[in-house]
Design a protein around this motif. Structure first.
Motif, PDB file in Angstrom:
ATOM      1  N   ALA A  52      32.752  33.557  35.844  1.00  0.00           N
ATOM      2  CA  ALA A  52      33.512  34.804  35.723  1.00  0.00           C
ATOM      3  C   ALA A  52      33.098  35.864  36.738  1.00  0.00           C
ATOM      4  O   ALA A  52      33.724  36.925  36.810  1.00  0.00           O
ATOM      5  CB  ALA A  52      33.362  35.369  34.315  1.00  0.00           C
ATOM      6  N   SER A  63      41.837  35.571  46.105  1.00  0.00           N
ATOM      7  CA  SER A  63      42.552  36.850  46.156  1.00  0.00           C
ATOM      8  C   SER A  63      43.559  36.864  47.298  1.00  0.00           C
ATOM      9  O   SER A  63      43.470  36.091  48.262  1.00  0.00           O
ATOM     10  CB  SER A  63      41.553  37.997  46.344  1.00  0.00           C
ATOM     11  N   ALA A 135      41.548  35.853  40.531  1.00  0.00           N
ATOM     12  CA  ALA A 135      41.304  37.264  40.858  1.00  0.00           C
ATOM     13  C   ALA A 135      42.189  37.692  42.023  1.00  0.00           C
ATOM     14  O   ALA A 135      41.705  38.012  43.111  1.00  0.00           O
ATOM     15  CB  ALA A 135      39.833  37.480  41.184  1.00  0.00           C
ATOM     16  N   TRP A 138      41.387  41.180  43.694  1.00  0.00           N
ATOM     17  CA  TRP A 138      40.060  41.522  44.186  1.00  0.00           C
ATOM     18  C   TRP A 138      40.166  42.060  45.615  1.00  0.00           C
ATOM     19  O   TRP A 138      40.961  41.561  46.399  1.00  0.00           O
ATOM     20  CB  TRP A 138      39.166  40.264  44.165  1.00  0.00           C
ATOM     21  N   SER A 141      40.466  44.975  41.790  1.00  0.00           N
ATOM     22  CA  SER A 141      40.327  44.654  40.380  1.00  0.00           C
ATOM     23  C   SER A 141      39.742  43.257  40.251  1.00  0.00           C
ATOM     24  O   SER A 141      40.102  42.363  41.031  1.00  0.00           O
ATOM     25  CB  SER A 141      41.692  44.712  39.676  1.00  0.00           C
ATOM     26  N   GLU A 142      38.849  43.077  39.303  1.00  0.00           N
ATOM     27  CA  GLU A 142      38.283  41.757  39.043  1.00  0.00           C
ATOM     28  C   GLU A 142      38.994  41.057  37.890  1.00  0.00           C
ATOM     29  O   GLU A 142      38.542  40.011  37.415  1.00  0.00           O
ATOM     30  CB  GLU A 142      36.781  41.864  38.769  1.00  0.00           C
ATOM     31  N   HIS A 143      40.118  41.629  37.479  1.00  0.00           N
ATOM     32  CA  HIS A 143      40.895  41.003  36.403  1.00  0.00           C
ATOM     33  C   HIS A 143      41.383  39.625  36.847  1.00  0.00           C
ATOM     34  O   HIS A 143      41.800  39.440  37.996  1.00  0.00           O
ATOM     35  CB  HIS A 143      42.100  41.882  36.052  1.00  0.00           C
ATOM     36  N   ARG A 144      41.309  38.648  35.948  1.00  0.00           N
ATOM     37  CA  ARG A 144      41.771  37.292  36.234  1.00  0.00           C
ATOM     38  C   ARG A 144      43.194  37.118  35.690  1.00  0.00           C
ATOM     39  O   ARG A 144      43.441  37.336  34.498  1.00  0.00           O
ATOM     40  CB  ARG A 144      40.836  36.271  35.609  1.00  0.00           C
ATOM     41  N   PHE A 145      44.093  36.722  36.561  1.00  0.00           N
ATOM     42  CA  PHE A 145      45.504  36.612  36.201  1.00  0.00           C
ATOM     43  C   PHE A 145      45.884  35.165  35.902  1.00  0.00           C
ATOM     44  O   PHE A 145      45.430  34.234  36.576  1.00  0.00           O
ATOM     45  CB  PHE A 145      46.385  37.121  37.355  1.00  0.00           C
TER      46      PHE A 145
END
Length: 202
Positions: A52, A63, A135, A138, A141-145
């Motif tokens: 993660a 990214s 990500a 990135w 944002s480090e949010h994982r889509f």
């Protein structure tokens, strides 16, 4: 992730759909490498970087920024790396340079092709049934889509690839990636107008 082999499907489909010679072999190779390269981040496991983490698997290398960096590198190599343009000029006279060397059009073509190939990797990964998301945004944002629709079976890592699960993954990729792309290429070729017949100068 889809298997590393299936990530080559997008550049191969674009090459097949393009006019003959439009995407030369070395640009195709660059596209295939760009489509596969994000999975080099599996080395993070050997370095004990958490999945993660931003630099873990499916992190920064998945990214759009990473795809943009590869595209910029392709543009630089296309412009400065050779006196031959990356895009073939025989079938596209409007791109023909006035003298030997790369053109702006061929440089842009190289960048766009490599960007699309590299970006296709996280987009395919986002359509898989397991693992963490990608990500895409990135470093902002480090949010994982994940994609809303995830029909592709997630590929096992190398030790398990030659197993029943690996075979099931390849069949899933054949159904949801290779066959749709092949169908799209055939359909694209069918709707293209036939080349004009050369006039008889007499």
């Amino acid at each position: 992730m889809p298997s590393i082999i299936t990530h080559a499907a997008v550049p191969l489909a674009l090459w097949c759909a393009a006019d003959r010679g439009r995407i030369p072999s070395r640009l195709l190779v660059a596209g295939v490498i760009a489509a596969m390269l994000p999975d080099a981040d599996v080395l993070a496991f050997a370095l004990h970087i958490p999945y993660a983490d931003a630099f873990g698997h499916r992190g920064a290398s998945h990214s759009l920024l990473f795809a943009g960096v590869l595209a910029a590198l392709a543009a630089v190599l296309a412009f400065f790396g050779s006196r031959r343009p990356w895009s073939a000029v025989s079938c596209q006279p409007r791109l023909a340079p006035t003298k030997a060397g790369p053109t702006v059009a061929s440089t842009v073509q190289a960048a766009v092709f490599v960007f699309v190939c590299a970006a296709s990797h996280p987009l395919l990964d986002a359509m898989t049934s397991g693992g963490l998301g990608v990500a895409l945004a990135w470093p902002w944002s480090e949010h994982r889509f994940f994609a809303p629709w995830r029909p592709i079976r997630v590929s096992p890592f190398a030790p398990q690839f030659f197993s029943a699960r690996g075979v099931a993954t390849l069949l899933s990729e054949l159904r949801w990636v290779w066959l749709p792309l092949a169908g799209a290429v055939v359909a694209w070729k069918l709707i293209q107008p036939a080349p004009a017949a050369p006039r008889d100068p007499s």
